[in-house]
Design a protein around this motif. Structure first.
Motif, PDB file in Angstrom:
ATOM      1  N   UNK A 108       0.857  -1.181   0.037  1.00 24.95           N
ATOM      2  CA  UNK A 108      -0.131   0.153   0.006  1.00 24.95           C
ATOM      3  C   UNK A 108       0.811   1.161  -0.093  1.00 24.95           C
ATOM      4  N   UNK A 109       0.358   2.356  -0.353  1.00 27.43           N
ATOM      5  CA  UNK A 109       1.038   3.626  -0.130  1.00 27.43           C
ATOM      6  C   UNK A 109       1.469   4.061   1.174  1.00 27.43           C
ATOM      7  N   UNK A 110       2.760   4.466   1.387  1.00 33.10           N
ATOM      8  CA  UNK A 110       3.139   4.784   2.834  1.00 33.10           C
ATOM      9  C   UNK A 110       3.861   6.101   2.641  1.00 33.10           C
ATOM     10  N   UNK A 135      12.227   5.756  -8.521  1.00 30.43           N
ATOM     11  CA  UNK A 135      11.650   4.715  -7.395  1.00 30.43           C
ATOM     12  C   UNK A 135      11.951   3.401  -7.781  1.00 30.43           C
ATOM     13  N   UNK A 136      13.438   3.355  -7.959  1.00 29.13           N
ATOM     14  CA  UNK A 136      13.904   1.837  -8.231  1.00 29.13           C
ATOM     15  C   UNK A 136      15.370   1.790  -7.812  1.00 29.13           C
ATOM     16  N   UNK A 137      15.946   0.713  -7.509  1.00 34.48           N
ATOM     17  CA  UNK A 137      17.162   0.431  -7.421  1.00 34.48           C
ATOM     18  C   UNK A 137      17.774  -1.011  -7.629  1.00 34.48           C
ATOM     19  N   UNK A 148       9.257   0.405  -6.934  1.00 36.50           N
ATOM     20  CA  UNK A 148       8.136   0.768  -5.745  1.00 36.50           C
ATOM     21  C   UNK A 148       6.911   0.153  -6.554  1.00 36.50           C
ATOM     22  N   UNK A 149       6.233  -0.612  -5.843  1.00 37.36           N
ATOM     23  CA  UNK A 149       4.846  -1.015  -5.724  1.00 37.36           C
ATOM     24  C   UNK A 149       3.790   0.124  -6.054  1.00 37.36           C
ATOM     25  N   UNK A 150       3.939   0.874  -5.258  1.00 34.96           N
ATOM     26  CA  UNK A 150       3.276   2.180  -5.036  1.00 34.96           C
ATOM     27  C   UNK A 150       4.053   3.273  -4.816  1.00 34.96           C
ATOM     28  N   UNK A 151       4.065   4.336  -5.442  1.00 36.20           N
ATOM     29  CA  UNK A 151       5.093   5.609  -5.015  1.00 36.20           C
ATOM     30  C   UNK A 151       4.610   6.026  -3.776  1.00 36.20           C
TER      31      UNK A 151
END
Length: 282
Positions: A108-110, A135-137, A148-151
């Protein structure tokens, strides 16, 4: 969902607008302001207001950007290999996930708080440019890419101890939390002390803002220090007339240790009070 402050946090219109703009743009919100103006608490209250989980990464002078992604414990793996431990065959046993990894893999978004980014080395912000932007590494030890599943909603705070790189600033939405006006400060006090006597607040605010106006202070008292001071005034049941028409230039405020946090400022007020009394004496 829009952020408009909470029952425990007074957000001005421009601050609420900045939060919602950063969410809409999907850019980190870089928040600057005097210490004690509620920068860290902002992230906590955004999470509470939007009913999201908060992940906090508190930066120290020794913090490296890589720690936010992951850390690989090669020493432990070598030791386990020498001891014939079976867990050595799974490299994931030696990878410690960082706060960014935790935020990226959340279903979920955090809300991700990167707190006091200016405490770290000057290269720290640059080392996170790609990860925060895309949003990745990449994890070299396992050959996997973590996306990231959700930004997440990213809140970054700074006390202006160091200048941040232009390349980093371009990727952020910026907001400076101005020191609260007297009206806003009154609202903040009402949140913390709903039953406090109005006369006490009025007199305490007079003294507080007078102290902040004194030239030469090394550290001006902040919002959090005013809240602490009022808490002490209430606990000690200080009479209203002690603060009424009080002038910090003529007398040191009672329980001033909550407001002034170094000996230079205390000595400055003592000298001002002495000189003013001497000047006004017949």
């Amino acid at each position: 969902m829009k952020f408009q402050g909470t029952n425990d946090y007074v957000a001005t219109d421009d601050l609420s607008m900045a939060v919602n703009a950063s969410v809409s743009l999907q850019r980190p919100l870089l928040v600057k302001g005097e210490p004690g103006t509620g920068k860290t608490m902002l992230a906590e209250q955004i999470a509470a207001s939007l009913n999201l989980r908060l992940i906090q990464w508190h930066i120290k002078s020794t913090t490296k950007a890589q720690q936010g992604l992951y850390e690989y414990d090669a020493v432990s793996r070598l030791r386990d290999s020498q001891l014939g431990n079976e867990r050595v065959h799974d490299i994931n046993n030696y990878i410690k996930k960082g706060k960014l990894w935790e935020a990226f893999e959340a279903d979920e978004q955090v809300v991700l708080l990167i707190d006091e980014i200016d405490k770290a080395d000057i290269e720290f912000p640059n080392d996170l440019l790609v990860e925060i932007d895309k949003m990745e590494f990449f994890v070299y030890e396992t050959g996997e890419t973590i996306k990231a599943k959700t930004r997440p909603i990213v809140i970054i705070t700074s006390n202006n101890e160091k200048e941040l790189p232009d390349a980093f600033l371009r990727r952020c939405f910026f907001h400076y939390i101005s020191f609260p006006s007297r009206e806003t400060m009154q609202k903040i006090i009402d949140v913390h002390f709903p039953t406090i006597k109005k006369d006490l607040v009025a007199n305490a605010l007079d003294v507080f803002f007078d102290v902040r106006k004194i030239p030469g202070l090394k550290k001006k008292p902040s919002t959090s220090e005013l809240v602490d001071w009022l808490k002490l005034l209430m606990a000690d049941d200080i009479p209203d007339d002690i603060l009424q028409n009080s002038d910090a230039r003529q007398a040191i405020p009672p329980l001033h240790g909550a407001l002034l946090k170094n000996e230079q400022d205390v000595q400055l007020l003592e000298r001002l009070a002495f000189m003013t009394r001497r000047k006004n004496s017949p």
